[in-house]
Enzyme design. Structure first.
Site, PDB file in Angstrom:
ATOM      1  N   ASP A   1      50.828 -23.289  19.777  1.00 41.48           N
ATOM      2  CA  ASP A   1      52.873 -23.803  19.705  1.00 41.48           C
ATOM      3  C   ASP A   1      52.680 -24.944  18.880  1.00 41.48           C
ATOM      4  OD1 ASP A   1      54.450 -23.883  21.060  1.00 41.48           O
ATOM      5  OD2 ASP A   1      55.011 -24.306  22.794  1.00 41.48           O
TER       6      ASP A   1
HETATM    7  C1  BGC Z   1      57.463 -23.741  21.953  1.00 39.05           C
HETATM    8  C2  BGC Z   1      57.357 -23.090  21.666  1.00 39.05           C
HETATM    9  C3  BGC Z   1      58.219 -21.930  20.834  1.00 39.05           C
HETATM   10  C4  BGC Z   1      58.439 -23.215  19.414  1.00 39.05           C
HETATM   11  C5  BGC Z   1      59.250 -22.911  18.153  1.00 39.05           C
HETATM   12  C6  BGC Z   1      58.097 -24.915  21.073  1.00 39.05           C
HETATM   13  O1  BGC Z   1      58.422 -25.930  21.306  1.00 39.05           O
HETATM   14  O2  BGC Z   1      57.066 -24.565  23.282  1.00 39.05           O
HETATM   15  O3  BGC Z   1      58.145 -21.562  22.520  1.00 39.05           O
HETATM   16  O4  BGC Z   1      58.413 -21.076  20.206  1.00 39.05           O
HETATM   17  O5  BGC Z   1      58.681 -24.500  19.753  1.00 39.05           O
HETATM   18  O6  BGC Z   1      60.575 -23.092  18.449  1.00 39.05           O
END
Ligand code: BGC
Length: 729
Positions: free
Chosen positions: A277
């Site tokens: 993530d």
């Molecule tokens: C989130 C993810 C997301 C990623 C990209 C993170 O803050 O937890 O779910 O895909 O950002 O935007």
């Protein structure tokens, strides 16, 4: 013109050779073989590039703006350069599970795309076909927008009904959540792009998400949070698994050998790649060796862990070259397997009218009729005066906040609400419930009040024949919210419903809420965040143009006191040091906790009314060679066509399970008045078993098992039982 056979064959061979410039272009080879052929030709630098993700938008690092690579798609979640000399395309990553999002902090023009209703709403349809169609639609929009990796497939189990991201997920039951998320992922990937499943694992609240350490017994995790992932992965084979922000037993998910290497890759045989993530990778060698295959948007990690640092780790052998090859192999084989390489994405026009219809069908089946005294619903035309009150229902329907936010065509219907920056903006899709209702009320006088003035709203209600009051909350990433409606909306509903018993309450929330006014309201529906065509979907259900066929995928507690954690530790606090979070409920998330404790929720899991009525009959359960099947008949006993969701729950006689019963199957069926259908369901053996943490095996204990058929987890109407021998698998 006639050719000899040998001339035709020669021509065919020539044509094949022309296409097959590289040996890995041969589509008859397996994805693994093709990946190996490419890998052999790659330099170390090329390998490193493939595992080292860039952010696709402007980011701040140590107070400085960091520009995305020029090749990244504007305002996107991520970008990983390809290897053009070998015909390997770049990976263009976009959020998320509700549609093609744009990063909140983009300086560019936002992408305006179609939004599905909340993931939780799709789970409330209990209809995997709709989830597939929704996934196929958003995947097609991702593809047409130039993206070949979609960060969809959120399946974190609802343990904490105040978790600000529950709206992105699929509820509290592993079978329902895994099935719905799996169907969506399959739909996304039907476009020859990669979908993730996320956030792996136990990232079940937003409070402290990057510092919390979750202490859940491994066996209990396998029967709950991890089972939801396992089912989604089995059903859809997502190209990538996104590891989460939190720690498990003290170790970050993205450097957790037990989670990534042992469970995911070894036990489950997962062949895709693990991406971190955004900001969840805390190390180089530790993460790489624990099974992380790709660092996402490294700038969020504070430093680049998988770029030069990984190269150095290869040089000093703290990460074996074999491991880097495996990381790259996993990415390449996935790009081959999902069709990303053979069917490259190309930007194209989006058919927003067709796509809005997909979103609307999903929203219509997601709306849950919670209360309908004296058949106040469906609404009838022919009344004289109607009041529509609250929640900006004159202009739109609310959306949840954070990375999953899809910007609508036509812009925000209610601009300027705080917060306007991350995890905002607070968004309303411009689909007006008021307009859709007016169009159906014919000659009636329909007045709107914004609900800010309680007395004025109550006065308007008293002078109306029927009142429809809307209430909303704003759930989103990076914050958890209380179970109570904000901004005096409970008082507003109480005032309005107190003034007129013919009050219909429409909740537009990303989570359960308490309803102190419930006895006063004539009817209540939960409409969730209803997406691009939400206003129309709500009006169609309220008028009975389609049945109310949603069922709760999540328990509505009577109060926070009933929850395993009545208070979320550190909620709203800044600068919190790392802390541990235990799950006293173990595997008994949601209704299982309520059943185990004999707590009476406000509305139970699986609950929802229809405009028709159904009778269940002839339940029989049998086992053959350990395989358990259940059959029964459902009859529409009412006067309207409708859809029902008969549910099977299984319980083990005696002790030994985390809770008295588990959802073991369901069917969403459409029935004309008087029509009956026979349903046969097979029970997943894991739902008859417990997980043994020592042997890492599922164990069905010898004994008797009750299979009950009901209209919710608390409305079980028929029961049958089977006797099973011990089985380990
Ligand atoms: C989130 C993810 C997301 C990623 C990209 C993170 O803050 O937890 O779910 O895909 O950002 O935007």
């Amino acid at each position: 013109m006639k050719r000899s056979l040998s001339a035709t064959l020669a021509l065919l061979m020539l044509a094949t050779q022309a296409r097959a410039a590289n040996p890995w272009d041969d589509r008859s080879l397996s994805p693994d073989k093709r990946a190996d052929l490419v890998l052999k030709k790659m330099t170390l630098d090329e390998k490193i590039r493939l595992v080292d993700g860039e952010f696709g938008s402007v980011a701040k690092l140590n107070g400085q703006d960091v520009e995305p690579p020029a090749e990244a798609l504007m305002g996107s979640a991520g970008y990983i350069p390809g290897v053009p000399r070998l015909g390997i395309p770049a990976q263009y990553e976009t959020d998320a599970g509700l549609g093609v999002a744009t990063q909140g902090n983009t300086r560019d023009k936002v992408r305006e795309r179609t939004s599905l209703p909340a993931g939780l709403a799709t789970a409330a349809t209990w209809n995997p076909d709709l989830a597939f169609r929704g996934g196929a639609m958003i995947g097609a929009e991702a593809r047409a927008s130039g993206f070949n990796v979609m960060l969809a497939g959120g399946v974190n189990l609802t343990r904490e009904p105040r978790n600000g991201r529950n709206f992105e997920y699929a509820g509290e039951d592993p079978l329902l959540a895994g099935t719905i998320a799996g169907a969506e992922i399959k739909g996304v990937q039907s476009n020859h792009i990669v979908s993730t499943v996320k956030h792996f694992a136990e990232n079940d609240q937003e409070t402290g998400r990057a510092i919390v350490s979750v202490d859940l017994d491994d066996a209990q995790a396998r029967m709950s949070d991890l089972l939801a992932f396992q089912i989604a992965i089995e059903q859809a084979d997502p190209g990538s698994v996104m590891c989460s922000y939190n720690r498990l037993h003290g170790t970050y998910a993205c450097e957790n050998d037990e989670l990534l290497n042992r469970i995911l890759k070894k036990e489950w045989g997962y062949k895709g790649y693990v991406m971190s993530d955004w900001g969840a990778d805390h190390s180089t060698a530790k993460a790489a060796n624990a099974g992380l295959d790709q660092e996402s948007a490294w700038v969020f990690d504070g430093q680049n862990r998988f770029g030069e640092a990984l190269k150095a780790a290869i040089a000093d052998k703290s990460v074996p070259m074999k491991r880097l090859d495996d990381m790259v192999h996993r990415i390449l084989r996935t790009l081959f397997d999902k069709g990303v390489i053979d069917d490259p994405v190309a930007q194209a026009q989006v058919d927003s009218v067709k796509d809005a219809a997909v979103s609307q069908a999903d929203a219509e089946e997601s709306i849950v009729l919670l209360k309908n005294d004296k058949a106040l619903l469906p609404l009838k035309p022919g009344v004289k005066k109607v009041a529509v009150i609250g929640a900006h229902a004159d202009v739109g329907v609310p959306a949840g906040g954070g990375s999953s936010l899809v910007y609508p065509a036509g812009g925000n219907a209610v601009p300027g609400l705080a917060p306007e920056t991350w995890p905002g903006p607070v968004m309303f899709h411009p689909s007006s419930p008021l307009k859709a209702l007016k169009a159906r009320f014919g000659q009636a006088e329909v007045a709107f009040a914004d609900g800010a003035d309680l007395d004025a709203a109550a006065k308007l209600a008293a002078a109306s024949d029927v009142v429809i009051v809307f209430a909303r909350n704003w759930d989103g990433e990076a914050h958890d919210e209380p179970l109570t409606l904000p901004d005096n909306q409970d008082q507003l509903i109480a005032a309005v419903a107190g003034a007129n018993a013919n009050t219909v309450v429409v909740l537009e929330t990303g989570n359960p809420v308490t309803m102190p006014w419930l006895t006063k309201a004539g009817a209540v529906v939960e409409a969730w965040y209803s997406g691009t065509s939400g206003g129309e979907a709500i009006a169609r259900v309220l008028f009975g143009e389609v049945d109310a066929s949603g069922r709760l995928p999540i328990t509505f507690p009577a109060s926070a006191d009933q929850l395993p954690h009545p208070v979320i530790a550190h909620i709203g606090e800044d600068n919190v040091p790392p802390f541990d979070l235990d799950y006293p409920e173990g595997a008994a998330a949601g209704y299982k906790w309520f059943d185990k404790r004999a707590l009476t929720p406000l509305f139970p899991f699986g609950y929802g009314l229809s405009y028709s009525t159904y009778a269940y009959d002839g339940l029989s359960a049998k086992q053959e060679g350990g395989k358990v099947t259940v059959s029964f008949t459902v009859k529409n006993t009412g006067t309207r066509a409708g859809k029902d969701v008969p549910q099977i729950y299984v319980g083990r006689q005696g002790d030994g399970w985390e809770a008295p019963r588990r959802l073991a199957g369901w069917e969403k069926i459409s029935l004309q008045p008087g029509e009956s259908k026979q349903v046969t369901l097979t029970v997943d053996p894991r739902l008859l078993a417990h997980f043994d943490g020592k042997s890492h095996k599922w164990v069905i204990a010898k004994g008797s098992y009750d299979l009950s058929l009901g209209a919710s987890s608390r409305d079980l109407r028929l029961s049958s039982s089977v006797t099973l021998e011990e089985k380990r698998f």
